[in-house]
Every structure is written in structure tokens, then in C-alpha cells.
Design an enzyme around this catalytic site. Structure first.
Site, PDB file in Angstrom:
ATOM      1  N   ARG A 259       2.193  -6.282  10.880  1.00 47.51           N
ATOM      2  CA  ARG A 259       1.035  -6.265   9.979  1.00 47.51           C
ATOM      3  C   ARG A 259       1.119  -7.273   8.826  1.00 47.51           C
ATOM      4  O   ARG A 259       2.138  -7.870   8.572  1.00 47.51           O
ATOM      5  CB  ARG A 259       0.803  -4.867   9.422  1.00 47.51           C
ATOM      6  CG  ARG A 259       1.995  -4.209   8.746  1.00 47.51           C
ATOM      7  CD  ARG A 259       1.597  -2.786   8.324  1.00 47.51           C
ATOM      8  NE  ARG A 259       2.658  -2.112   7.621  1.00 47.51           N
ATOM      9  CZ  ARG A 259       3.544  -1.288   8.183  1.00 47.51           C
ATOM     10  NH1 ARG A 259       3.500  -1.042   9.481  1.00 47.51           N
ATOM     11  NH2 ARG A 259       4.487  -0.709   7.460  1.00 47.51           N
TER      12      ARG A 259
ATOM     13  N   SER B 163      -4.084  -4.599   5.455  1.00 46.90           N
ATOM     14  CA  SER B 163      -3.966  -5.786   4.591  1.00 46.90           C
ATOM     15  C   SER B 163      -3.984  -7.106   5.330  1.00 46.90           C
ATOM     16  O   SER B 163      -3.656  -7.200   6.510  1.00 46.90           O
ATOM     17  CB  SER B 163      -2.689  -5.680   3.768  1.00 46.90           C
ATOM     18  OG  SER B 163      -2.881  -4.723   2.768  1.00 46.90           O
TER      19      SER B 163
ATOM     20  N   TRP C 267      -4.946   8.233   0.122  1.00 45.78           N
ATOM     21  CA  TRP C 267      -4.968   7.170   1.126  1.00 45.78           C
ATOM     22  C   TRP C 267      -5.666   7.641   2.400  1.00 45.78           C
ATOM     23  O   TRP C 267      -5.457   8.769   2.836  1.00 45.78           O
ATOM     24  CB  TRP C 267      -3.526   6.755   1.432  1.00 45.78           C
ATOM     25  CG  TRP C 267      -3.417   5.598   2.352  1.00 45.78           C
ATOM     26  CD1 TRP C 267      -3.437   4.288   2.019  1.00 45.78           C
ATOM     27  CD2 TRP C 267      -3.283   5.646   3.775  1.00 45.78           C
ATOM     28  NE1 TRP C 267      -3.336   3.507   3.151  1.00 45.78           N
ATOM     29  CE2 TRP C 267      -3.236   4.322   4.245  1.00 45.78           C
ATOM     30  CE3 TRP C 267      -3.206   6.684   4.705  1.00 45.78           C
ATOM     31  CZ2 TRP C 267      -3.103   3.995   5.591  1.00 45.78           C
ATOM     32  CZ3 TRP C 267      -3.078   6.368   6.057  1.00 45.78           C
ATOM     33  CH2 TRP C 267      -3.032   5.028   6.485  1.00 45.78           C
TER      34      TRP C 267
ATOM     35  N   GLU D 241       6.813  -5.585   4.695  1.00 42.97           N
ATOM     36  CA  GLU D 241       5.370  -5.495   4.535  1.00 42.97           C
ATOM     37  C   GLU D 241       4.915  -6.665   3.663  1.00 42.97           C
ATOM     38  O   GLU D 241       5.688  -7.213   2.875  1.00 42.97           O
ATOM     39  CB  GLU D 241       4.989  -4.189   3.835  1.00 42.97           C
ATOM     40  CG  GLU D 241       5.349  -2.947   4.631  1.00 42.97           C
ATOM     41  CD  GLU D 241       4.701  -1.715   4.042  1.00 42.97           C
ATOM     42  OE1 GLU D 241       3.749  -1.211   4.646  1.00 42.97           O
ATOM     43  OE2 GLU D 241       5.142  -1.258   2.969  1.00 42.97           O
TER      44      GLU D 241
ATOM     45  N   TRP E 111      -9.315   5.982  -4.022  1.00 45.65           N
ATOM     46  CA  TRP E 111      -7.990   5.406  -3.758  1.00 45.65           C
ATOM     47  C   TRP E 111      -8.071   3.885  -3.593  1.00 45.65           C
ATOM     48  O   TRP E 111      -8.947   3.375  -2.895  1.00 45.65           O
ATOM     49  CB  TRP E 111      -7.428   6.010  -2.473  1.00 45.65           C
ATOM     50  CG  TRP E 111      -6.205   5.295  -1.981  1.00 45.65           C
ATOM     51  CD1 TRP E 111      -6.160   4.198  -1.161  1.00 45.65           C
ATOM     52  CD2 TRP E 111      -4.846   5.609  -2.295  1.00 45.65           C
ATOM     53  NE1 TRP E 111      -4.862   3.813  -0.957  1.00 45.65           N
ATOM     54  CE2 TRP E 111      -4.033   4.662  -1.624  1.00 45.65           C
ATOM     55  CE3 TRP E 111      -4.229   6.599  -3.077  1.00 45.65           C
ATOM     56  CZ2 TRP E 111      -2.639   4.672  -1.715  1.00 45.65           C
ATOM     57  CZ3 TRP E 111      -2.841   6.612  -3.154  1.00 45.65           C
ATOM     58  CH2 TRP E 111      -2.058   5.651  -2.484  1.00 45.65           C
TER      59      TRP E 111
ATOM     60  N   ASN F  51      -5.127   0.590  -2.811  1.00 41.26           N
ATOM     61  CA  ASN F  51      -3.747   0.076  -2.790  1.00 41.26           C
ATOM     62  C   ASN F  51      -3.728  -1.443  -2.715  1.00 41.26           C
ATOM     63  O   ASN F  51      -4.271  -2.077  -3.636  1.00 41.26           O
ATOM     64  CB  ASN F  51      -2.826   0.806  -1.800  1.00 41.26           C
ATOM     65  CG  ASN F  51      -3.272   0.860  -0.373  1.00 41.26           C
ATOM     66  OD1 ASN F  51      -4.377   1.289  -0.079  1.00 41.26           O
ATOM     67  ND2 ASN F  51      -2.429   0.445   0.536  1.00 41.26           N
ATOM     68  N   ASP F  52      -3.144  -2.053  -1.710  1.00 39.95           N
ATOM     69  CA  ASP F  52      -2.814  -3.488  -1.757  1.00 39.95           C
ATOM     70  C   ASP F  52      -3.989  -4.403  -2.118  1.00 39.95           C
ATOM     71  O   ASP F  52      -5.086  -4.247  -1.567  1.00 39.95           O
ATOM     72  CB  ASP F  52      -2.327  -3.975  -0.384  1.00 39.95           C
ATOM     73  CG  ASP F  52      -1.255  -3.111   0.233  1.00 39.95           C
ATOM     74  OD1 ASP F  52      -0.857  -2.124  -0.392  1.00 39.95           O
ATOM     75  OD2 ASP F  52      -0.831  -3.427   1.349  1.00 39.95           O
TER      76      ASP F  52
ATOM     77  N   GLN G 100      -7.435  -2.812  -0.485  1.00 36.95           N
ATOM     78  CA  GLN G 100      -7.386  -1.642   0.383  1.00 36.95           C
ATOM     79  C   GLN G 100      -8.013  -0.475  -0.356  1.00 36.95           C
ATOM     80  O   GLN G 100      -7.614  -0.156  -1.489  1.00 36.95           O
ATOM     81  CB  GLN G 100      -5.924  -1.331   0.728  1.00 36.95           C
ATOM     82  CG  GLN G 100      -5.242  -2.444   1.501  1.00 36.95           C
ATOM     83  CD  GLN G 100      -5.557  -2.387   2.974  1.00 36.95           C
ATOM     84  OE1 GLN G 100      -5.008  -1.583   3.712  1.00 36.95           O
ATOM     85  NE2 GLN G 100      -6.477  -3.244   3.418  1.00 36.95           N
TER      86      GLN G 100
HETATM   87  C1  LIG Z   1     -12.181   9.927   6.039  1.00 29.03           C
HETATM   88  O1  LIG Z   1     -13.584   9.937   6.160  1.00 29.03           O
HETATM   89  C2  LIG Z   1     -14.135  11.099   6.717  1.00 29.03           C
HETATM   90  C3  LIG Z   1     -15.640  10.944   6.698  1.00 29.03           C
HETATM   91  O2  LIG Z   1     -16.035   9.773   7.350  1.00 29.03           O
HETATM   92  C4  LIG Z   1     -13.736  12.317   5.939  1.00 29.03           C
HETATM   93  O3  LIG Z   1     -14.181  13.483   6.606  1.00 29.03           O
HETATM   94  C5  LIG Z   1     -12.232  12.372   5.778  1.00 29.03           C
HETATM   95  O4  LIG Z   1     -11.881  13.431   4.920  1.00 29.03           O
HETATM   96  C6  LIG Z   1     -11.735  11.071   5.174  1.00 29.03           C
HETATM   97  N1  LIG Z   1     -10.296  11.094   5.040  1.00 29.03           N
HETATM   98  C7  LIG Z   1      -9.684  10.822   3.870  1.00 29.03           C
HETATM   99  C8  LIG Z   1      -8.193  10.929   3.887  1.00 29.03           C
HETATM  100  O5  LIG Z   1     -10.275  10.500   2.856  1.00 29.03           O
END
Ligand SMILES: *[C@@H]1O[C@H](CO)[C@@H](O)[C@H](O)[C@H]1NC(C)=O
Ligand SMILES: *[C@@H]1O[C@H](CO)[C@@H](O)[C@H](O)[C@H]1NC(C)=O
Ligand SMILES: *[C@@H]1O[C@H](CO)[C@@H](O)[C@H](O)[C@H]1NC(C)=O
Ligand SMILES: *[C@@H]1O[C@H](CO)[C@@H](O)[C@H](O)[C@H]1NC(C)=O
Ligand SMILES: *[C@@H]1O[C@H](CO)[C@@H](O)[C@H](O)[C@H]1NC(C)=O
Length: 555
Positions: free
Chosen positions: A175, A112, A76, A230, A49, A51-52, A68
Site C-alpha cells: 500500500r 493512502s 476509523w 507504511e 475521523w 487520518n493520513d 483519509q
Molecule cells: C460505514 O458506513 C455505513 C453506512 O454506509 C455505516 O452503517 C457504518 O456504521 C459505517 N462504519 C463506520 C466504522 O463508520
């Protein structure tokens, strides 16, 4: 509005050199075989993923782009600042992430922000941290080693957070700090996007040392007609020159642009800024009924950010181009999001080019533009209107260009228009994305409508196929109508009337991919028009590589 016309031209068209260096990258070609929607010359990380765009800058001969990024997936989350560098804004190297969640002031995300280059060529980052209790605060980071030309490692200030949501600021709406600028009094100023009492606001802070920031009693600007702002951006533009100017520069030959992101679009207004009193006097305001609803782009384009390129004296705009497919599609693709760098053309693209001149585009005709790779191309066309007086009458109630385009899709016949291009089209036109114009008349004025119709862009279901539209501030009695479209596998960015209106669309053709993609010019109006010139180029692949070990392409 002469100045706004200049500015729109500036933003879309005059900014940068787009010197794509021919480079054959087998890895990317292989990837394209499995991944018809991955782009060839738009910026993308290898996966996941994005984004900005964040803190783009030019520093000691190198362009930096942060963005991001989720290191763990195509949706996200876990937001960090990824970092890439380039010598030419086209070919990029991905290096280590610049900032990741690590301390109480950003443990839930590094959102951001912007870079400011302090005296002595010292870049700094101001960014939003999502702290404990998900409170939004503003933090500072600096390069660990200024002698490292890539600025790989960044250290966070021990004084973080520098700005906190107190005194009536909602911790959910605080932000995206801008690049700071310095007034004649040598004091730094920065704005932060917010919503106060339900109204979009640019909160102003001042600092002598870049660490101790004091909130100004008055915001730089706010609007009762919008909610949360934003990714604000605030910078001067020259009114007598097409050169860009430094964010801190102030003279009588500049006006200031304030951009804010809301309602899924990037809106901007123009005004005069007086740093002595930090007063910004606007000419027309956001969502002003008398204003022109000025947007950087009338399609998919959000959370953009500019920077001043001191080497080339130009201001460059980056914007996040979201997907239009579903989250489960993104997980299957293994990625989501593109960056659009708005760049001026240069001519040495790919080997194959085609052009024609003074070709009549008869009523009802569709003609193929052969000889280029139509899934990866740059097309410029100029239309000459032969019978302007045949334009349809404009109903005064047609004030919303997007609505008008969705009612008058490319398949709806008109008089002067629809005429334009069909991109990502199958040979039999089953799939097609139409970018076109319609000309209307009201009293002795002519109105030029530009549309991007995605309704037939793919035989796939479950995609967002919204039609986009914009009015172009031009008089077709005095100039031909130009269209430039940058086509790149799943994106088409279109610039109408010398870039006075821009529309970006994301499309996911199922059939019109690779060699099955064709390009046509068409005219479904009852009136003939003429193509005064058309040039099309195949675009080469940009080199976008990682310093880390490359993984096998995602299948
Ligand atoms: C964020 O990172 C953790 C591992 O550090 C993972 O378990 C989790 O699924 C991640 N969330 C997303 C939305 O990618
Ligand atoms: C800083 O970077 C320079 C150039 O890469 C390198 O020679 C030097 O050893 C680095 N200094 C430190 C303290 O890492
Ligand atoms: C921060 O700046 C304000 C305003 O200039 C000043 O009153 C205050 O003493 C400063 N605080 C520190 C810790 O330097
Ligand atoms: C991005 O696109 C997805 C899919 O079309 C949509 O659900 C989402 O609202 C978009 N996000 C923004 C910020 O525009
Ligand atoms: C349109 O282009 C043609 C060919 O270049 C030119 O002769 C004509 O004057 C142009 N029309 C307008 C209105 O500028």
C-alpha cells in the site's frame, strides 16, 4: 552528521511561511466554547475521523490537501479521500470528496496515496484500493475537468487496478504509493510500501505511460530490522541550499531521503540515488545501532507526506497527529485526528505579543509569561547556559532518550536542567505539560536531552500520558538552546535546538482550558540559567470553512 542536521532543520523549521490571516470566525469560537480540544489553527474537518494526509500538491496557484476520512463517524472506517483547498496553507475550504469506494478495485476503502503532476500541469492520483476479498491494489484517478480550478471531480482509470499483489507480495501488505519521479530516461518510477518475508520493503515500479507499470526485480530498499513500511516517501533534498527541490530533480547537489512509517513513528534515512540503476546507497540505515534513529518527530506524528511547492521552492511536510484520548472520547467529541503542516514562522499573528530579554531563570523558579492567550500561542525561547561545567555526568547506558525522559520527569530535580516551558498550565500548576531540557556531560562532550512530559497534563484519567524524549545533535558550548512551541488547545508541537528535534504531544487539560490556561518558564535544576530572549504571540483562528451547509456545532 552535518547533512542530517541540515535536514532535520529543514524538515522542522525552514520549510514554509505560516502567514495566519487574522480572521474572526464566530462559528469556531462558539464551537470552542463547547469543544475545548478543537484546534484554532491546525487543519481539521468539521467533524468525524481523519487520518493520513494524502496527495498534497500545489497546482495553478492553489494548494490541495486530500486526507483519509470516514464520512460516517469519529472512528476509523468507510475510508474515502476528502479534499480541501487553500491559497495560503492556513485558511482552507472543504470541498466534495475526491474519491470514494465504488468499484471492485476499491470497494472496501480508498486508502493512502499521492499525487504526481504530469507534463502539461496534469495532476494524477495513485492510491491504494481495498478491493474484493480485502486485497490491496494500486489504482489511478485523474481530474474529470482540468479547467475546473478546484479539481472537484476525479475519475478512476478504466485500467484499475494497475498494480496487484502477485509474485510473492502479500495482499495485506501492499500500500501507499508515493509521488512518482521521472529519471533521465523519461521513465516514471514509484515505490509502494510492503513487507516481504517479514521485512519492511519499498517495492519499485516503472512505467513509460503511467498506466502500464512493471515491477523492478529489486526493491528500492528494504530492512531486516523492521516490519511493514507504511506511507513511504522518497525525494531529493539540496545539500548546499535550503530551497526544496522537485521530486524528479537529480544533480550532484542533492541527496535523497527515504521515509517509512512503522512502530508508530516516521523514520528517515539519507543516501545517494542513482536513477540509471535505481540504486539507493544509504549512509545509515533504519534501526542501525551506529545510526542515530532519525525521526521526523519523537512524539505523536505518523503517516506523513511531503510535496514540492514549486511556487515557493520549498518542500512541505504534512503529518497525521493521532488522538491520545479514548475511542469513546472521540465519539463524544464527534471527531478524531489533526493534521500538522510544518511551517516556517512569520510575525503578524495575533494582536497580543510579549517578549523579554536577558532574564535570569534562577534555580527553582517558575515565572509566568503573561499577556497572551496561552491556549492558542506560538512561543520562542532561547536559553543561555551560565555554568556548563555543572552538568551531570551521563551514564553510558542512557541510550534511549524517551526512557531517560520518563525516568527524569520534569518534577525530578537535576543540575543543569530541567528547564523549559510549562504549557497548558493552571495558575497553581495542578495541570501542566512540561517541555524541557537537561544537559549532561560525558568526557569532554555535552549531551542535550529534550523532553515533553504529559504525566501532569490533565486531571482526567484514561488518557495516554506517555513522556517523549529526543537527544539534540548540538554543542551547547557554541550555541544557546532554543525552543519553539506551537500551542493549540489540545496539541503542542515543540522544536528544540533550531528544530533539530521535534516532539508533538496531544493533551486534554480539564482545568487549563481557554482563559484558565497559563504559560510559564521554569528551572528545576540547581544551576541558574538565563533566558536570553523569549517571544510569545497569540495565534489567530484560521478560517476553515465548508462549501456544504454548516451544521450546528456539536455539543
Ligand atoms: C460505514 O458506513 C455505513 C453506512 O454506509 C455505516 O452503517 C457504518 O456504521 C459505517 N462504519 C463506520 C466504522 O463508520
Ligand atoms: C470545466 O470547468 C470549467 C471551469 O469551471 C467550466 O466552465 C466547464 O463548463 C467545465 N466543463 C465541463 C465539461 O463540465
Ligand atoms: C507494459 O510494459 C512492458 C514493459 O515496458 C511491456 O513489455 C508490455 O508490453 C507493456 N504492456 C502493454 C499492455 O502495453
Ligand atoms: C492512535 O491513538 C489511539 C489512542 O491513543 C491508539 O489506540 C492507536 O493505536 C493510535 N494509532 C496509531 C496508528 O498510532
Ligand atoms: C547566547 O545568547 C547571548 C545573548 O544573545 C549571547 O551573548 C551569547 O553569546 C550566546 N551564547 C552562545 C554560546 O551562543
Amino acid at each position: 552528521m552535518e547533512i542530517s542536521a541540515f535536514w532535520v532543520v529543514g524538515i522542522c523549521f525552514l520549510l514554509v511561511d505560516h502567514g495566519v490571516h487574522a480572521s474572526h470566525n464566530t462559528n469556531r469560537n462558539l464551537q470552542a466554547t463547547y469543544q475545548p480540544y478543537r484546534t484554532a489553527y491546525h487543519f481539521q474537518p468539521p467533524k468525524n475521523w481523519m487520518n493520513d494526509p494524502n496527495g498534497p500538491m500545489y497546482h495553478k496557484g492553489l494548494y490541495h490537501l486530500f486526507y483519509q476520512y470516514n464520512p460516517y463517524g469519529a472512528v476509523w472506517g468507510n475510508i474515502t479521500w476528502a479534499h480541501s483547498v487553500s491559497y495560503d496553507l492556513v485558511n482552507w475550504v472543504h470541498i466534495d470528496h475526491a474519491i470514494s469506494p465504488s468499484q471492485p478495485s476499491d470497494i472496501n476503502g480508498c486508502w493512502s496515496g499521492s499525487t504526481t503532476i504530469l507534463p502539461g500541469e496534469k495532476p494524477t492520483i495513485l492510491y491504494t484500493g481495498i478491493g474484493t476479498k480485502n486485497r490491496q491494489v494500486q489504482n489511478l484517478a485523474m481530474p474529470k475537468n482540468l479547467s475546473d480550478p478546484l479539481l472537484r471531480e476525479w475519475i478512476k482509470s478504466p485500467y484499475n487496478p494497475l498494480m496487484t499483489p502477485i509474485d510473492g507480495i502479500d495482499p495485506d501488505f501492499f500500500r501507499d504509493p508515493t509521488t512518482a519521479w521521472q529519471g533521465p530516461d523519461k521513465i516514471w518510477r514509484v515505490i509502494v510500501g510492503s513487507q516481504i518475508n517479514g521485512h519492511g520493503t519499498a517495492i519499485l515500479y516503472r512505467s513509460k505511460d503511467f498506466v502500464n507499470w512493471t515491477r523492478s526485480d529489486n526493491p528500492l530498499h528494504s530492512s531486516v530490522k523492521t516490519e511493514m513500511w507504511e506511507c513511504p516517501d522518497f525525494f531529493p533534498v539540496g545539500i548546499s541550499s535550503t530551497n526544496g527541490v522537485d521530486t524528479s530533480s537529480q544533480d550532484k547537489y542533492t541527496k535523497h531521503v527515504l521515509k517509512a512509517s512503522f512502530n508508530h513513528h516516521d523514520y528517515y534515512i539519507l543516501g545517494s540515488y542513482m536513477p540509471e540503476k535505481d540504486k539507493f546507497s544509504v549512509e545509515t540505515d533504519f534501526m542501525d545501532s551506529t545510526g542515530m534513529d532519525l525521526r521526523y518527530d519523537y512524539g505523536k506524528f505518523y503517516a506523513s507526506k511531503t510535496f514540492f511547492d514549486s511556487a515557493m521552492k520549498r518542500r512541505i511536510l504534512w503529518g497525521w497527529i493521532n488522538e491520545s484520548d479514548s475511542e469513546s472520547d472521540d465519539i463524544k467529541k464527534g471527531w478524531s485526528g489533526l493534521q500538522s503542516g510544518r511551517l516556517k514562522k512569520s510575525r503578524n499573528y495575533g494582536p497580543r505579543t510579549v517578549s523579554f530579554h536577558a532574564k535570569k531563570l534562577k534555580s527553582g523558579s517558575t515565572i509566568e509569561v503573561p499577556g497572551i492567550t496561552a491556549s492558542q500561542a506560538d512561543v520562542e525561547v532561547s536559553f543561555e547556559l551560565l555554568n556548563l561545567e555543572e552538568a551531570e555526568l551521563m551514564d553510558p547506558s542512557w541510550t534511549d532518550p524517551q526512557l531517560l525522559c520518563s525516568q527524569k520527569k520534569a518534577s525530578v530535580r537535576g543540575k543543569l536542567g530541567p528547564f523549559g516551558l510549562l504549557v497548558f498550565a493552571t495558575k497553581d500548576l495542578t495541570e501542566q505539560t512540561a517541555i524541557y531540557f537537561r544537559i549532561f556531560r560525558r568526557k569532554d562532550k555535552y549531551i542535550v536531552l529534550m523532553c515533553s512530559d504529559q504525566s501532569r497534563s490533565s486531571v482526567r484519567e484514561g488518557l495516554d500520558k506517555t513522556t517523549y524524549g529526543a537527544f539534540i545533535d548540538m554543542d551547547p558550548r557554541h550555541e544557546n538552546i532554543t525552543l519553539r512551541s506551537l500551542i493549540d488547545h489540545s496539541i503542542v508541537e515543540s522544536f528544540g535546538g533550531e528544530g533539530r528535534a521535534c516532539i508533538t504531544a496531544r493533551v486534554y487539560p480539564k482545568l487549563a482550558i481557554h482563559k484558565q490556561a497559563y504559560l510559564f518558564a521554569f528551572n528545576h535544576g540547581t544551576s541558574h540559567v538565563k533566558i536570553s530572549r523569549l517571544n510569545a504571540w497569540t495565534m489567530e483562528n484560521a478560517q476553515i470553512v465548508s462549501t456544504k451547509k454548516r451544521r450546528k456545532p456539536h455539543v
